[in-house]
Design an enzyme around this catalytic site. Structure first.
Site, PDB file in Angstrom:
ATOM      1  N   SER A  44       0.860  -1.184   0.000  1.00  0.00           N
ATOM      2  CA  SER A  44       0.000   0.000   0.000  1.00  0.00           C
ATOM      3  C   SER A  44       0.890   1.226   0.000  1.00  0.00           C
ATOM      4  O   SER A  44       1.783   1.354   0.844  1.00  0.00           O
ATOM      5  CB  SER A  44      -0.904   0.004   1.235  1.00  0.00           C
ATOM      6  OG  SER A  44      -1.854   1.045   1.148  1.00  0.00           O
ATOM      7  N   GLU A  45       0.662   2.151  -0.942  1.00  0.00           N
ATOM      8  CA  GLU A  45       1.619   3.251  -1.110  1.00  0.00           C
ATOM      9  C   GLU A  45       1.631   4.234   0.053  1.00  0.00           C
ATOM     10  O   GLU A  45       2.531   5.067   0.153  1.00  0.00           O
ATOM     11  CB  GLU A  45       1.396   3.990  -2.439  1.00  0.00           C
ATOM     12  CG  GLU A  45       0.107   4.737  -2.570  1.00  0.00           C
ATOM     13  CD  GLU A  45      -0.932   3.968  -3.365  1.00  0.00           C
ATOM     14  OE1 GLU A  45      -1.698   4.597  -4.093  1.00  0.00           O
ATOM     15  OE2 GLU A  45      -0.985   2.719  -3.245  1.00  0.00           O
ATOM     16  N   ASN A  46       0.649   4.124   0.969  1.00  0.00           N
ATOM     17  CA  ASN A  46       0.715   4.985   2.150  1.00  0.00           C
ATOM     18  C   ASN A  46       1.635   4.416   3.232  1.00  0.00           C
ATOM     19  O   ASN A  46       1.744   4.997   4.312  1.00  0.00           O
ATOM     20  CB  ASN A  46      -0.678   5.272   2.714  1.00  0.00           C
ATOM     21  CG  ASN A  46      -1.443   4.014   3.080  1.00  0.00           C
ATOM     22  OD1 ASN A  46      -1.380   3.011   2.398  1.00  0.00           O
ATOM     23  ND2 ASN A  46      -2.191   4.074   4.170  1.00  0.00           N
TER      24      ASN A  46
END
Length: 215
Positions: A44-46
């Protein structure tokens, strides 16, 4: 139902050991259909890897969400890190597959998935990095939008990226972006070639080994 059909078919593109990023919306459903005999690491890019399934109602952890702010879980061995590390993974070419939706895709593999005319939007987010950094880009979307073409000869919305899409999966079929255009490799069992072409602005090249898409 069409969303599940698309997600199931996309899941068949994933392989053991793949690092995969799923875009918000429909692409998140892909994780529900990954075969039990393979190990896929979702990123997840967060800021984490080891993304797990959505938690049961009432078991959500307020600060554990994906990039679309949806509650998720994390698998044993998962790791959290900051945005610099997350985008270092993406930009460094360590993501094997990214799956995302689209407003438009064209026969050259150009992608437009962020700017809706007449609506205020914050920007394209991490998609611009993901589609350039990932080794394989799969667009998972419904074939048309209220009867309007989404698979075009040329995108007319602002682009997220140029010539980065490898595969398009819709409820009507599976199309590969080739040097010569869009190659129709699979078609839904209740759809004819004429119907899918009518729903597609770009001219489809029909694979000589055209298969029926598995639901």
């Amino acid at each position: 139902m069409s969303r599940e059909i698309i997600a199931k078919r996309v899941a068949k593109e994933l392989h053991d050991g793949d690092v995969v990023n799923l875009g918000i919306g429909m692409p998140t459903l892909v994780a529900n259909y990954v075969s039990d005999d393979i190990d896929v690491v979702f990123q997840s890019e967060n800021g984490f890897v080891g993304l797990g399934p959505a938690p049961a109602q009432g078991e959500e952890i307020p600060n554990l969400v994906n990039a679309g702010a949806q509650p998720v879980s994390i698998k044993k061995g998962g790791v959290f890190f900051d945005s610099a590390m997350s985008f270092g993974i993406i930009r460094g070419g360590h993501v094997d597959v990214t799956v995302l939706g689209a407003l438009q895709v064209d026969e050259k593999g150009n992608l437009a998935n962020w700017m809706i005319p007449g609506k205020m939007v914050p920007g394209m987010g991490g998609a611009m990095d993901l589609v350039v950094g990932a080794k394989k880009v799969i667009v998972a979307m419904e074939h048309t939008a209220k009867g309007k073409h989404k698979i075009l000869k040329n995108c007319n919305l602002p682009l997220t990226a140029k010539a980065q899409v490898n595969l398009i999966v819709t409820e009507m079929g599976v199309m590969e972006v080739s040097e010569n255009g869009l190659l129709l490799k699979e078609i839904a069992k209740d759809i004819t070639v004429e119907q899918i072409q009518e729903a597609t602005e770009a001219t489809l090249i029909i694979d000589k080994n055209l298969k029926v898409m598995e639901a």
